[in-house]
Each structure stands twice: as C-alpha cells, then as structure tokens.
Design a protein around this motif. Structure first.
Motif, short mmCIF file in Angstrom:
data_model
loop_
_atom_site.label_atom_id
_atom_site.label_comp_id
_atom_site.label_asym_id
_atom_site.label_seq_id
_atom_site.Cartn_x
_atom_site.Cartn_y
_atom_site.Cartn_z
N ASN A 84 48.54 -97.36 -11.82
CA ASN A 84 47.79 -96.72 -12.89
C ASN A 84 48.61 -95.55 -13.44
N ASP A 85 48.22 -95.06 -14.61
CA ASP A 85 48.94 -93.93 -15.21
C ASP A 85 48.56 -92.64 -14.51
N VAL A 86 49.57 -91.92 -14.06
CA VAL A 86 49.31 -90.60 -13.49
C VAL A 86 49.26 -89.59 -14.64
N ILE A 87 48.59 -88.49 -14.38
CA ILE A 87 48.47 -87.42 -15.37
C ILE A 87 49.15 -86.19 -14.79
N ILE A 88 50.04 -85.61 -15.58
CA ILE A 88 50.73 -84.39 -15.15
C ILE A 88 50.17 -83.23 -15.95
N LYS A 89 49.62 -82.26 -15.24
CA LYS A 89 49.08 -81.05 -15.87
C LYS A 89 50.05 -79.91 -15.54
N ALA A 90 50.96 -79.66 -16.46
CA ALA A 90 52.04 -78.71 -16.22
C ALA A 90 51.55 -77.27 -16.12
N ASN A 91 50.44 -76.94 -16.74
CA ASN A 91 49.94 -75.57 -16.77
C ASN A 91 48.55 -75.46 -16.15
N HIS A 92 48.36 -76.13 -15.03
CA HIS A 92 47.07 -76.09 -14.36
C HIS A 92 46.87 -74.72 -13.70
#
Length: 133
Positions: A69-77
C-alpha cells in the motif's frame, strides 16, 4: 505474535519493535475512529531530520511495494508533546478498536504489517544508520 520470529530469524519484541536508531520509534496508533502503524523520527537536529525525510522519500516506493500500500510521509509532523518529527504512516484503517467485533481484523492487520515492516527494515536499516554515523 510471541512465537513469530523476525525476517532475520531472531526473536523480537513486536510491541516494542527495536529500530536500534536513536530517536526512531515504531508505534501502533489506536484512536477512537482509526488505528495504524507508524514510524516516528523525533530527531531534534533539524538538518538531520531533513536528511532522514529525504531518505524516506527516496525509499517510499520500495517501502510501499514491500507493504502492499502507499505509505504517507509527514515531514513536518508535530507530536502531541510539541516535538517536531517525521512521521511515516505505514498503514491506517478506519475501523474503531473500541468495537469488539473489529478486534480480530485489527490484530491480524497489525501482525501482517509488522511482519512486512520487519522484512523491509532488515534490508534498509543500515541506510539510516549510515546517516547518523
């Protein structure tokens, strides 16, 4: 999962998955309306955090393929404590853990994704370890 060995063939504490890199955390998220599995990188040094973010983006397709599945990267979490982090969402599901009939599916999904994550991490942890020296 106690008897389930890692991709490397050794015993592992799945609930406290050992990433073995300072400020890297594997977390199971249980919220009222969803659950999931994430990797949080809580590095205080912004330039190092950006370097980790870059590396996650470079490996995003490989990781997505490994997980299916597509992972989600939250660079500014921002963590609930106010600490900045890079969050990599390995998977999320909209089922509520508070509904008992969902528990078997939730347990199976968490197990499946932890095993897939482990196989990926066995191959790529050295990439991230190399960034910290």
């Amino acid at each position: 999962m106690g008897s389930q060995k890692s991709a490397g063939g050794y015993r592992v504490n799945w609930i406290n998955y050992p990433l073995k890199i300072k400020n890297f955390f594997c977390r199971i998220i249980l919220e009222d309306d969803h659950y999931g599995l994430v990797i949080d990188v809580q590095e205080k040094d912004e330039s190092l955090r950006q370097l980790f973010t870059q590396q996650w983006y470079e490996l995003k397709n490989v990781l997505s393929n490994a997980l299916g599945n597509d992972v989600i990267i939250k660079a500014n979490h921002i963590m609930f404590t106010g600490v900045p982090a890079v969050r990599v969402v390995l998977f999320e599901d909209q089922r509520s853990w508070q509904e008992r009939q969902n528990w078997p599916v939730i347990q199976q999904n968490l197990k499946d994704y932890l095993i897939k994550w482990d196989a990926f991490w066995q191959d790529f942890d050295d990439v991230f370890k190399g960034l910290v020296g």
